[in-house]
Design an enzyme around this catalytic site. Structure first.
Site, PDB file in Angstrom:
ATOM      1  N   HIS A   1       3.587   4.194  -3.586  1.00  0.00           N
ATOM      2  CA  HIS A   1       4.017   5.551  -3.948  1.00  0.00           C
ATOM      3  C   HIS A   1       5.360   5.537  -4.676  1.00  0.00           C
ATOM      4  O   HIS A   1       5.548   6.266  -5.644  1.00  0.00           O
ATOM      5  CB  HIS A   1       4.121   6.433  -2.701  1.00  0.00           C
ATOM      6  CG  HIS A   1       2.828   6.689  -2.019  1.00  0.00           C
ATOM      7  ND1 HIS A   1       1.780   7.362  -2.605  1.00  0.00           N
ATOM      8  CD2 HIS A   1       2.406   6.356  -0.777  1.00  0.00           C
ATOM      9  CE1 HIS A   1       0.775   7.444  -1.761  1.00  0.00           C
ATOM     10  NE2 HIS A   1       1.128   6.836  -0.634  1.00  0.00           N
TER      11      HIS A   1
ATOM     12  N   ARG B   1       0.856  -1.187   0.000  1.00  0.00           N
ATOM     13  CA  ARG B   1       0.000   0.000   0.000  1.00  0.00           C
ATOM     14  C   ARG B   1       0.893   1.239   0.000  1.00  0.00           C
ATOM     15  O   ARG B   1       0.982   1.944  -0.966  1.00  0.00           O
ATOM     16  CB  ARG B   1      -0.973  -0.032   1.188  1.00  0.00           C
ATOM     17  CG  ARG B   1      -2.200   0.858   1.006  1.00  0.00           C
ATOM     18  CD  ARG B   1      -2.020   2.271   1.485  1.00  0.00           C
ATOM     19  NE  ARG B   1      -1.391   2.366   2.785  1.00  0.00           N
ATOM     20  CZ  ARG B   1      -0.650   3.410   3.136  1.00  0.00           C
ATOM     21  NH1 ARG B   1      -0.452   4.415   2.331  1.00  0.00           N
ATOM     22  NH2 ARG B   1      -0.074   3.452   4.318  1.00  0.00           N
TER      23      ARG B   1
END
Length: 172
Positions: A53, A49
């Site tokens: 990025h 998760r």
């Protein structure tokens, strides 16, 4: 479990049993037994998760299944999976993902046999519908990250997660 993972687990367990204090005479750190009885460590990995990025939300399904299987085999207690900005984060505003949250979650759920599957939801980005869909795919725990401006709507997400029987934690 690999020998490296075992060594890391042993070091974490030892750290949980002791605390570091500074020697009053020499100023050196000294390990002393903790007065608090040791508690088992609960390790929740957020690579699938928060790690999104670093790769601009481009993890492939093969990559997420390989990472999830390795984390599960290493004995990690929980694996958090979603777009880097949580459920519903895949957008032009936050960056489109290589796959949908549902595709990533389903792929991970297919290979994990022991670890709990978790996710992140930010009210105002993710919806109750996103939460329900994630639960149907195997998510059993959710962290609800609440900005001060969404504090009034976070209660809806937390309540629904509890109604679904999920483990839920809210934070800001």
């Amino acid at each position: 479990m690999t020998s490296a993972a075992v060594r890391v687990g042993e070091r974490l367990a030892e750290h949980a049993r002791t605390t570091m204090q500074v020697d009053a005479l020499g100023g050196r750190p000294v390990t002393v037994p903790s007065a608090v009885p040791p508690r088992p460590l609960y390790i929740q990995d957020v690579t699938l998760r928060d790690g999104m990025h670093a790769v601009r939300h481009r993890y492939t399904l093969d990559q997420v299944t390989a990472i999830a299987a390795a984390l599960d085999a290493a004995g990690v207690d929980a694996i958090e999976i979603a777009h880097g900005d949580g459920l519903g984060g895949g957008s032009l505003t936050y960056g489109p993902g290589a796959h949908t949250d549902g595709e990533w979650i389903a792929a991970v759920a297919a290979v994990v046999t022991r670890a709990r599957l978790t996710t992140l939801l930010l009210p105002g980005i993710g919806t109750i519908r996103d939460l329900e869909h994630a639960h149907q795919l195997g998510i059993t725990s959710v962290r609800v990250a609440t900005h001060a401006t969404e504090g009034d709507i976070a209660a809806q997400h937390i309540t629904r997660a509890r109604e679904l029987g999920m483990d839920v934690a809210g934070f800001s």
